[in-house]
Motif scaffolding. Sequence first.
Motif, PDB file in Angstrom:
ATOM      1  N   GLU A 222       0.836  -1.197   0.000  1.00 43.92           N
ATOM      2  CA  GLU A 222       0.000   0.000   0.000  1.00 43.92           C
ATOM      3  C   GLU A 222       0.871   1.247   0.000  1.00 43.92           C
ATOM      4  O   GLU A 222       1.958   1.261   0.563  1.00 43.92           O
ATOM      5  CB  GLU A 222      -0.915   0.017   1.224  1.00 43.92           C
ATOM      6  N   GLU A 223       0.376   2.281  -0.648  1.00 49.30           N
ATOM      7  CA  GLU A 223       1.084   3.552  -0.697  1.00 49.30           C
ATOM      8  C   GLU A 223       0.166   4.612  -0.112  1.00 49.30           C
ATOM      9  O   GLU A 223      -0.938   4.795  -0.580  1.00 49.30           O
ATOM     10  CB  GLU A 223       1.451   3.908  -2.137  1.00 49.30           C
ATOM     11  N   ASP A 224       0.647   5.304   0.935  1.00 47.15           N
ATOM     12  CA  ASP A 224      -0.221   6.310   1.526  1.00 47.15           C
ATOM     13  C   ASP A 224       0.460   7.660   1.749  1.00 47.15           C
ATOM     14  O   ASP A 224       0.027   8.644   1.201  1.00 47.15           O
ATOM     15  CB  ASP A 224      -0.851   5.793   2.816  1.00 47.15           C
ATOM     16  N   SER A 225       1.516   7.738   2.506  1.00 43.35           N
ATOM     17  CA  SER A 225       2.154   9.008   2.837  1.00 43.35           C
ATOM     18  C   SER A 225       3.048   9.483   1.704  1.00 43.35           C
ATOM     19  O   SER A 225       3.802   8.714   1.129  1.00 43.35           O
ATOM     20  CB  SER A 225       2.994   8.858   4.101  1.00 43.35           C
ATOM     21  N   VAL A 226       2.983  10.780   1.411  1.00 42.08           N
ATOM     22  CA  VAL A 226       3.808  11.376   0.363  1.00 42.08           C
ATOM     23  C   VAL A 226       4.809  12.325   1.018  1.00 42.08           C
ATOM     24  O   VAL A 226       4.444  13.153   1.861  1.00 42.08           O
ATOM     25  CB  VAL A 226       2.949  12.159  -0.659  1.00 42.08           C
ATOM     26  N   PHE A 227       6.072  12.187   0.637  1.00 44.20           N
ATOM     27  CA  PHE A 227       7.145  13.053   1.123  1.00 44.20           C
ATOM     28  C   PHE A 227       7.841  13.656  -0.084  1.00 44.20           C
ATOM     29  O   PHE A 227       8.005  12.988  -1.101  1.00 44.20           O
ATOM     30  CB  PHE A 227       8.154  12.249   1.963  1.00 44.20           C
ATOM     31  N   SER A 228       8.255  14.905   0.018  1.00 49.75           N
ATOM     32  CA  SER A 228       8.922  15.539  -1.117  1.00 49.75           C
ATOM     33  C   SER A 228      10.325  15.962  -0.731  1.00 49.75           C
ATOM     34  O   SER A 228      10.626  16.183   0.442  1.00 49.75           O
ATOM     35  CB  SER A 228       8.119  16.744  -1.604  1.00 49.75           C
ATOM     36  N   GLY A 229      11.173  16.049  -1.736  1.00 46.86           N
ATOM     37  CA  GLY A 229      12.544  16.482  -1.525  1.00 46.86           C
ATOM     38  C   GLY A 229      13.280  16.543  -2.838  1.00 46.86           C
ATOM     39  O   GLY A 229      12.844  15.977  -3.841  1.00 46.86           O
ATOM     40  N   ASN A 230      14.397  17.249  -2.849  1.00 44.33           N
ATOM     41  CA  ASN A 230      15.221  17.332  -4.052  1.00 44.33           C
ATOM     42  C   ASN A 230      15.879  15.993  -4.353  1.00 44.33           C
ATOM     43  O   ASN A 230      16.112  15.654  -5.504  1.00 44.33           O
ATOM     44  CB  ASN A 230      16.291  18.418  -3.907  1.00 44.33           C
ATOM     45  N   MET A 231      16.197  15.252  -3.314  1.00 47.65           N
ATOM     46  CA  MET A 231      16.852  13.960  -3.438  1.00 47.65           C
ATOM     47  C   MET A 231      16.063  12.934  -2.621  1.00 47.65           C
ATOM     48  O   MET A 231      15.376  13.298  -1.670  1.00 47.65           O
ATOM     49  CB  MET A 231      18.286  14.036  -2.893  1.00 47.65           C
TER      50      MET A 231
END
Length: 103
Positions: free
Chosen positions: A17-26
């Motif tokens: 399952e895929e739930d939490s989204v995190f963002s970043g340059n790397m």
Amino acid sequence: MVREDGKRNFVMREEGEEDSVFSGNMPRQAALKAARRLEPADSEEKAEAEAEEIRLREKGTDKVHIFEAWAWEQEAPDDKPDWMGEEITKGNVSKKGIEHLEE
């Protein structure tokens, strides 16, 4: 997929399952954010011994970045803002590799 601001989105995969989204340059930057959501240990040494595996899939690709992650609580710095509590959660990660999905 790279956004206009240069950041990429990564989705945490847990048991398919895929739930939490995190963002970043790397990928590591997103993994550090994800690590802070783990149950924190009392100290960094104890936390590293109890490291958990986290998997982040880069949105728009079939790449899954695999990290060993751990978190711990420590006292907040003296120059902390008023809204910050007395304890803060710190996290660290170590990259294990990349897998490609065959879905």
